[in-house]
Design a protein around this motif. Structure first.
Motif, mmCIF file in Angstrom:
data_model
loop_
_atom_site.group_PDB
_atom_site.id
_atom_site.type_symbol
_atom_site.label_atom_id
_atom_site.label_comp_id
_atom_site.label_asym_id
_atom_site.label_seq_id
_atom_site.Cartn_x
_atom_site.Cartn_y
_atom_site.Cartn_z
ATOM 1 N N LYS A 82 -8.796 10.178 -3.333
ATOM 2 C CA LYS A 82 -9.484 9.170 -4.119
ATOM 3 C C LYS A 82 -8.494 8.187 -4.733
ATOM 4 O O LYS A 82 -8.769 6.983 -4.826
ATOM 5 N N PHE A 83 -7.328 8.708 -5.135
ATOM 6 C CA PHE A 83 -6.313 7.799 -5.668
ATOM 7 C C PHE A 83 -5.835 6.817 -4.596
ATOM 8 O O PHE A 83 -5.623 5.634 -4.879
ATOM 9 N N PHE A 84 -5.693 7.312 -3.370
ATOM 10 C CA PHE A 84 -5.268 6.443 -2.264
ATOM 11 C C PHE A 84 -6.280 5.318 -2.055
ATOM 12 O O PHE A 84 -5.905 4.152 -1.893
ATOM 13 N N VAL A 85 -7.566 5.677 -2.047
ATOM 14 C CA VAL A 85 -8.609 4.663 -1.861
ATOM 15 C C VAL A 85 -8.604 3.686 -3.031
ATOM 16 O O VAL A 85 -8.671 2.455 -2.856
ATOM 17 N N PHE A 86 -8.507 4.220 -4.231
ATOM 18 C CA PHE A 86 -8.496 3.393 -5.436
ATOM 19 C C PHE A 86 -7.296 2.455 -5.436
ATOM 20 O O PHE A 86 -7.420 1.246 -5.710
ATOM 21 N N ILE B 49 -6.916 -1.801 -5.220
ATOM 22 C CA ILE B 49 -6.110 -2.602 -6.150
ATOM 23 C C ILE B 49 -5.125 -3.488 -5.378
ATOM 24 O O ILE B 49 -4.938 -4.664 -5.692
ATOM 25 N N VAL B 50 -4.479 -2.905 -4.351
ATOM 26 C CA VAL B 50 -3.508 -3.654 -3.543
ATOM 27 C C VAL B 50 -4.188 -4.814 -2.835
ATOM 28 O O VAL B 50 -3.692 -5.943 -2.822
ATOM 29 N N LEU B 51 -5.348 -4.558 -2.237
ATOM 30 C CA LEU B 51 -6.055 -5.602 -1.505
ATOM 31 C C LEU B 51 -6.460 -6.753 -2.420
ATOM 32 O O LEU B 51 -6.343 -7.926 -2.059
ATOM 33 N N VAL B 52 -6.934 -6.408 -3.623
ATOM 34 C CA VAL B 52 -7.291 -7.455 -4.574
ATOM 35 C C VAL B 52 -6.045 -8.233 -4.994
ATOM 36 O O VAL B 52 -6.047 -9.468 -5.076
ATOM 37 N N GLY B 53 -4.941 -7.505 -5.247
ATOM 38 C CA GLY B 53 -3.694 -8.164 -5.618
ATOM 39 C C GLY B 53 -3.157 -9.051 -4.505
ATOM 40 O O GLY B 53 -2.584 -10.117 -4.760
ATOM 41 N N MET B 54 -3.372 -8.640 -3.251
ATOM 42 C CA MET B 54 -2.878 -9.415 -2.116
ATOM 43 C C MET B 54 -3.647 -10.704 -1.921
ATOM 44 O O MET B 54 -3.209 -11.588 -1.195
ATOM 45 N N LEU B 55 -4.801 -10.829 -2.589
ATOM 46 C CA LEU B 55 -5.525 -12.104 -2.537
ATOM 47 C C LEU B 55 -4.665 -13.236 -3.074
ATOM 48 O O LEU B 55 -4.808 -14.390 -2.661
ATOM 49 N N VAL B 56 -3.755 -12.902 -3.983
ATOM 50 C CA VAL B 56 -2.821 -13.908 -4.508
ATOM 51 C C VAL B 56 -1.981 -14.485 -3.377
ATOM 52 O O VAL B 56 -1.818 -15.703 -3.254
ATOM 53 N N LEU C 254 0.833 -1.208 0.000
ATOM 54 C CA LEU C 254 0.000 0.000 0.000
ATOM 55 C C LEU C 254 0.866 1.256 0.000
ATOM 56 O O LEU C 254 0.623 2.205 -0.763
ATOM 57 N N LEU C 255 1.902 1.262 0.828
ATOM 58 C CA LEU C 255 2.822 2.397 0.851
ATOM 59 C C LEU C 255 3.580 2.511 -0.469
ATOM 60 O O LEU C 255 3.781 3.608 -0.995
ATOM 61 N N PHE C 256 4.002 1.359 -0.978
ATOM 62 C CA PHE C 256 4.798 1.350 -2.204
ATOM 63 C C PHE C 256 4.016 1.953 -3.378
ATOM 64 O O PHE C 256 4.521 2.819 -4.094
#
Length: 284
Positions: A48-52, A56-63, A27-29
């Motif tokens: 809004k970019f931070f939330v967006f 994306i990060v959370l969905v990617g972290m599902l991997v 998320l920081l990266f």
């Protein structure tokens, strides 16, 4: 490479820590470095970019979450070697790279004309940073914590042995069988007659004694080292911690014990020097 990975890498709590730390790092990266040209996708505010980006990060972290859940299930019946763990991490990187590449290619309209291979290579580079850096940091942390835990455990295991050795006196008979154990702080003295020795000690503040078949010579050789026990007479071994007065008279030297109804213990000329040497050591 065929050796097993450390157990702390696959402990459930450490796996949870890895997922949470990696998610926070990602998320920081993505908000600091804004990889994939993500900041130019939409004309939106930083909030809004931070939330967006967070979504994306959370969905990617599902991997990572799915991968580690599979790993936890796998290790219940199988061990993982270093090379297998390396391939597992590589699979996570490639899977996350594919997700980010597909997202970058087809979601923002600005990237519709970009070459997919180029996008995938870019995604693989940034996914490697997102995963490998926190993985390496946590591996070092888990290793450091495990070594500290082992050192603490060793020190705790050694301590009772030392206490037992110094503070609990085991009395054996001539056959080597344990007959009685007495705390050093309760032992007063031992006297002997023929092949028997009588152990005098305090039991709930009351004077008690126990008869055992063994020689005072054996006790002197096996029980007085590194303890405040010393043979002061051919018939006595005394606990110097219980001596409150060393008295020299015309009849000789006597030791007065710090316990009621105990006789004064004589010190013979034969044992005088060793008594004084040990007395000076334990009276400091």
């Amino acid at each position: 490479m065929n050796s097993k990975i450390p157990a702390y890498l696959t402990e459930k709590n450490n796996v949870i820590r890895l997922i949470l730390f990696t998610a926070a790092f990602a998320l920081l990266f993505i908000n600091i470095f804004k990889p994939f040209g993500s900041r130019d996708w939409y004309k939106i505010s930083d909030l809004k970019f931070f939330v967006f980006a967070s979504l994306i990060v959370l969905v990617g972290m599902l991997v990572v979450v799915i991968s580690r859940l599979i790993m936890l299930a796998y290790i219940r019946k199988n061990a993982i070697n270093y090379w297998q763990y390396g391939l597992w991490v590589l699979a996570e990187i490639l899977s996350m790279s594919m997700f980010y590449a597909l997202f970058t290619k087809f979601i923002p309209e600005e990237n519709a004309g970009r070459d997919f291979v180029e996008i995938f290579n870019d995604s693989a580079f940034h996914a490697s940073l997102i995963l490998l850096l926190p993985y390496a940091i946590l591996w070092l942390y888990f290793s450091w914590r495990e070594k500290n835990h082992m050192l603490e455990k060793l020190s705790q295991e050694e301590q009772p042995v030392e206490v037992h050795k110094k503070n609990l006196i085991a009395f054996l008979d001539e056959k080597g069988e344990l007959k009685i154990s007495i705390a050093l702080e309760n032992l007063l003295y031992v006297d002997s007659a023929d092949n028997y020795a009588t152990i005098h000690y305090l039991n709930k503040s009351k004077l008690s004694h126990f008869l055992i078949r063994n020689s005072l010579k054996w006790m002197e050789e096996n029980m007085t080292t590194d303890r405040p026990l010393v043979r002061c007479h051919r018939s006595y071994i005394v606990n110097l911690d219980k001596v409150k007065v060393l008295r020299k008279t015309k009849d000789g030297i006597y030791l007065e014990l710090d316990a009621m109804n105990t006789p004064d213990i004589p010190v013979s000329k034969t044992y005088y020097e060793r008594v004084m040497n040990k007395f000076s050591k334990y009276s400091v």
